[in-house]
Design an enzyme around this catalytic site. Structure first.
Site, PDB file in Angstrom:
ATOM      1  N   ASN A 354      42.083 -48.377  58.534  1.00 49.17           N
ATOM      2  CA  ASN A 354      42.610 -48.642  58.947  1.00 49.17           C
ATOM      3  C   ASN A 354      44.329 -50.014  58.442  1.00 49.17           C
ATOM      4  OD1 ASN A 354      45.361 -50.596  61.375  1.00 49.17           O
ATOM      5  ND2 ASN A 354      44.737 -47.965  61.596  1.00 49.17           N
ATOM      6  N   ARG A 399      47.878 -51.469  59.936  1.00 51.15           N
ATOM      7  CA  ARG A 399      48.199 -49.877  60.516  1.00 51.15           C
ATOM      8  C   ARG A 399      48.669 -49.526  61.683  1.00 51.15           C
ATOM      9  NH1 ARG A 399      49.038 -44.597  61.845  1.00 51.15           N
ATOM     10  NH2 ARG A 399      50.600 -42.975  60.158  1.00 51.15           N
ATOM     11  N   CYS A 400      47.718 -50.427  62.993  1.00 51.66           N
ATOM     12  CA  CYS A 400      47.899 -50.232  64.062  1.00 51.66           C
ATOM     13  C   CYS A 400      48.989 -51.582  64.681  1.00 51.66           C
ATOM     14  CB  CYS A 400      46.856 -50.330  64.982  1.00 51.66           C
ATOM     15  SG  CYS A 400      45.235 -49.092  65.193  1.00 51.66           S
ATOM     16  N   MET A 401      49.393 -52.443  63.998  1.00 54.09           N
ATOM     17  CA  MET A 401      50.286 -52.821  64.151  1.00 54.09           C
ATOM     18  C   MET A 401      51.839 -53.073  63.860  1.00 54.09           C
ATOM     19  SD  MET A 401      47.907 -57.092  63.289  1.00 54.09           S
ATOM     20  CE  MET A 401      47.788 -56.714  62.154  1.00 54.09           C
TER      21      MET A 401
END
Length: 410
Positions: A354, A399-401
């Site tokens: 990620n 990337r998620c954050m």
């Protein structure tokens, strides 16, 4: 500002990004309700905040403008009627009236300033916050072991999922899990009413009222003409098809949608937990998403004979499909954990795949995924490591954050 939202790739130089600093919602997690709220563990708030601040400062140090979801949401709700409407919708979608009168909870929330209101909605409302004298209905007075009138929203620091920038517009997403459904409401109000966005009439390619789920972790912008979307545990094929039709009929830059089917399990929650773009011709991948011979189900969606028709082409090789849609003769898939059966599983669990690209060949990753980080460097990628002992407990990486708002074109 020509376009307040502009993202035409995964790797173009990141100029503006949206984050959410972890807050009280994390401290309202308890072991009994972890599964319901989609967590596996309880982060330690002071440290997760320090780690998140470090992440934000790392981006600023590279010239990125950092916006915060909680600040934009508070600034969007300046109108009194708008505040009331927003609270009504939050309470309705959170099913808060099951255990407390809607008006009781609404009056309590509206007693706060805008900033406090947003923090309270995000953090959740405990039952002991409402004075007994305010509880005028029998069902409000009943003892119930569940501690909340309004559930906390601990997944909010993963700003990638509730909305996704696509070209000069965005998708505001219907989230699959009930615990996350309210999250995209913040972005709806920000885009409609925040002065930074409201005057620009930003296109919404798919809104949160569409009945089938799609989440931003599955939406990857490969280049100006092509996006990839994961068919995953959180994103449905029907939503992908609807989005493709909307894009093809309402704009003329994006011409192909690559639908990539991945195993439907928590470890592989979204496409970006197993596959990200790190350079023009380089990608990270978790080997376990491929079959014994590297086979996968991949579908190339293109405009059909009319607005409600798609041309769909099946492919079984991710490598060959990417070469085809990107016009490349060669590309590299960099395996998470180096392909080692133990290291790849461990590092993927902690979001080794990620990565957040902030420029071509420059990525932000968690420091704990040292096998994957070493391999990225061996492939010529500049790796900027951030702290991760508490952030990683939420099962999401850099990337998620982050929700890119503006990137330079490549």
């Amino acid at each position: 500002m020509k376009h307040p939202i502009h993202v035409t790739s995964e790797i173009g130089e990141l100029q503006t990004v949206l984050l959410k600093r972890p807050g009280k919602e994390v401290e309202n997690l308890t072991p009994d309700y972890l599964q319901q709220l989609l967590f596996d563990d309880i982060p330690y708030l002071p440290i997760i905040q320090k780690e998140h601040d470090y992440f934000a400062q790392t981006l600023r140090n590279r010239g990125v403008e950092v916006l915060y979801l909680e600040k934009l949401a508070a600034e969007a709700l300046v109108d009194k009627k708008l505040r009331e409407e927003f609270v009504d919708r939050i309470l309705k979608e959170g099913q808060a009236d099951v255990n407390v009168a809607h008006q009781t909870l609404k009056e309590y929330l509206l007693s706060f300033s805008n900033e406090e209101l947003i923090q309270k909605i995000m953090g959740g409302v405990r039952k002991n916050e409402i004075e007994t004298s305010k509880k005028t209905h029998l069902y409000e007075l009943m003892e119930d072991h569940y501690p909340f009138y309004l559930d906390p929203m601990p997944n909010l620091y993963f700003t990638r999922d509730p909305a996704a920038s696509v070209g000069d517009g965005l998708t505001i997403n219907k989230m699959r899990e009930p615990a996350r459904r309210r999250e995209s409401l913040f972005m709806e109000y920000i885009i409609k009413y925040h002065p930074r966005f409201a005057k620009h009439n930003v296109p919404i390619w798919l809104d949160r009222d569409y009945k089938f789920p799609i989440e931003g972790g599955d939406e990857l912008i490969l280049n100006e003409e092509t996006i990839a979307i994961g068919v995953s545990a959180r994103t449905s094929a029907k939503a992908i098809e609807r989005l493709a039709k909307n894009l093809f009929s309402r704009q003329n830059k994006i011409k192909k949608v690559l639908a990539i089917e991945i195993p439907k399990c928590r470890a592989f929650m979204h496409l970006d937990t197993v596959f990200t773009m790190v350079d023009y011709d380089k990608f990270t991948i978790h080997p376990a998403i491929q079959g014994p011979k590297g086979n996968m189900n991949i579908y190339i969606l293109e405009k059909g004979s009319d607005e409600e028709t798609l041309k769909i082409t099946h492919r079984t090789s991710l490598m060959e499909a990417l070469k085809e849609v990107l016009g490349l003769s060669e590309l590299v898939l960099i395996p998470c954990g180096g392909g080692d059966v133990i290291a790849s599983a461990r590092e993927q669990w902690n979001d080794g795949s990620n990565t957040l690209a902030i420029a071509p060949g420059v990525v932000v990753t968690y420091d704990r995924n040292y096998v994957s980080n070493t391999l990225l460097r061996e492939h010529g990628i500049e790796v900027i490591e951030v702290l991760s002992s508490e952030l990683s407990r939420g099962r999401g990486g850099p990337r998620c954050m982050s929700m890119p708002i503006v990137r330079k074109d490549i």
